[in-house]
Design an enzyme around this catalytic site. Structure first.
Site, PDB file in Angstrom:
ATOM      1  N   SER A 193       4.676  -4.576  -3.179  1.00 43.83           N
ATOM      2  CA  SER A 193       4.788  -3.358  -2.375  1.00 43.83           C
ATOM      3  C   SER A 193       5.023  -2.118  -3.230  1.00 43.83           C
ATOM      4  O   SER A 193       5.823  -2.125  -4.169  1.00 43.83           O
ATOM      5  CB  SER A 193       5.930  -3.503  -1.365  1.00 43.83           C
ATOM      6  N   LYS A 203       7.557  -8.497  11.662  1.00 41.36           N
ATOM      7  CA  LYS A 203       7.468  -7.350  12.571  1.00 41.36           C
ATOM      8  C   LYS A 203       7.767  -7.715  14.024  1.00 41.36           C
ATOM      9  O   LYS A 203       8.419  -6.954  14.739  1.00 41.36           O
ATOM     10  CB  LYS A 203       6.085  -6.711  12.474  1.00 41.36           C
ATOM     11  N   ASN A 213       7.999  -1.807  12.653  1.00 41.37           N
ATOM     12  CA  ASN A 213       7.851  -1.716  11.199  1.00 41.37           C
ATOM     13  C   ASN A 213       8.865  -0.779  10.563  1.00 41.37           C
ATOM     14  O   ASN A 213       8.936  -0.676   9.338  1.00 41.37           O
ATOM     15  CB  ASN A 213       6.425  -1.302  10.814  1.00 41.37           C
ATOM     16  N   GLY A 259      -6.340  -6.957  16.180  1.00 46.05           N
ATOM     17  CA  GLY A 259      -5.163  -7.390  15.426  1.00 46.05           C
ATOM     18  C   GLY A 259      -4.058  -6.357  15.462  1.00 46.05           C
ATOM     19  O   GLY A 259      -4.052  -5.443  16.303  1.00 46.05           O
ATOM     20  N   TYR A 296      -8.544   0.113   3.152  1.00 42.62           N
ATOM     21  CA  TYR A 296      -8.354   1.006   2.008  1.00 42.62           C
ATOM     22  C   TYR A 296      -8.616   0.319   0.670  1.00 42.62           C
ATOM     23  O   TYR A 296      -8.385   0.894  -0.386  1.00 42.62           O
ATOM     24  CB  TYR A 296      -6.944   1.613   2.018  1.00 42.62           C
TER      25      TYR A 296
END
Length: 288
Positions: free
Chosen positions: A20, A71, A92, A133, A235
């Site tokens: 991350s 989540k 989130n 999703g 992305y």
């Protein structure tokens, strides 16, 4: 800034989190704005979510971000939920206000802000969107809450189709001013008809993401027109086949990297009440 006895902690929980970029992004922003916060990441499995959040409450953390697979499990651990988080069914971002944990979902808001930063406002517009999703659900629910006039959702009739059906029912029940319909993504005639009648098309599927980077949901380039805006949640690569071909046809294009940036910026604002130095963060941490 040096950590001291007054430094407040924020963090990310989920698994895996080693890759991350959130700790670097947030800690840079805290230092840049002179805020006495520190941001860490903790590898937490789904079944550990409730225990982890209980510990974070005890430690009186300022707030925390939540990534997969935690989540959904985090919903029941919050004292309050934003309307978006409640309808999306996933959290989130959690903000701790004097021991009260409020769960938010900033993914859809990140998409809305990304559109705005590219000069497109969704209010009173019609959108055709592909996907069922988590990212798609966040965008669909948030777009409805933020004033989109009409949604045409396309999804494959697979194990996620029921999720798309539930999303449609939630929007109809909670945002009656938004017209929403669900179609089979395999029905290409209807797919192209709806795009032709839309202000914006959004790809919220994995198509275009590596290793599917040689593919695009819009195979017929005649669907592109100068007054159509095209957005992508993918992305990696930064410029997908969809975005590249849409730009070549003269469409306004909105690449997916901005959604990632702005959902983080929205969480930053919830934590601090301040604007993240997004332009600097984009150049420093999101440049290819």
């Amino acid at each position: 800034m040096e950590i001291n006895g007054h430094t407040q902690m924020l963090c990310l929980i989920g698994s895996p989190v080693g890759h991350s970029g959130s700790p670097a992004m947030y800690n840079y922003s805290f230092n840049r704005l002179g805020l006495d916060y520190a941001y860490l990441a903790f590898d937490i499995k789904e079944e550990e979510t409730a225990e982890a959040i209980k510990a974070l409450r005890l430690l009186n953390v300022k707030g925390f971000n939540i990534t997969m697979p935690c989540k959904t499990a985090a919903l029941s651990c919050c004292d309050r939920l934003s309307k978006a988080a409640e309808l999306i069914g996933a959290v989130n971002t959690v903000v701790n206000e004097n021991g009260i944990l409020t769960g938010h979902n900033t993914d859809g808001l990140g998409w809305v802000r990304n559109c705005r930063e590219h000069g497109f406002e969704i209010q009173n517009k019609k959108m055709t969107i592909a996907g069922s999703g988590g990212a798609a659900t966040s965008i669909e629910i948030t777009a409805a809450l933020q004033g989109v006039r009409e949604l045409s959702i396309f999804a494959l009739k697979d194990s996620f189709f029921a999720n798309a059906q539930a999303t449609v029912e939630k929007i109809r029940a909670n945002v009656p001013d938004c017209t929403v319909n669900l179609f089979d993504l395999a029905d290409k005639d209807t797919f192209y008809r709806e795009i032709a009648d839309s202000d914006i098309f959004t790809n919220a599927t994995r198509v275009g993401m590596k290793p599917l980077d040689d593919q695009s949901l819009i195979e017929d380039r005649k669907a592109f027109r100068p007054d159509l805006t095209v957005s992508d949640v993918v992305y990696n690569p930064r410029v997908t086949k969809l975005i590249s071909e849409a730009a070549e046809a003269g469409c306004k294009t909105i690449p997916g990297i901005g959604m990632l940036l702005w959902q983080g910026a929205e969480a930053f604002h919830l934590y601090t009440g301040m604007e993240m130095p997004a332009a600097e963060v984009l150049e420093r941490y999101f440049a290819e």
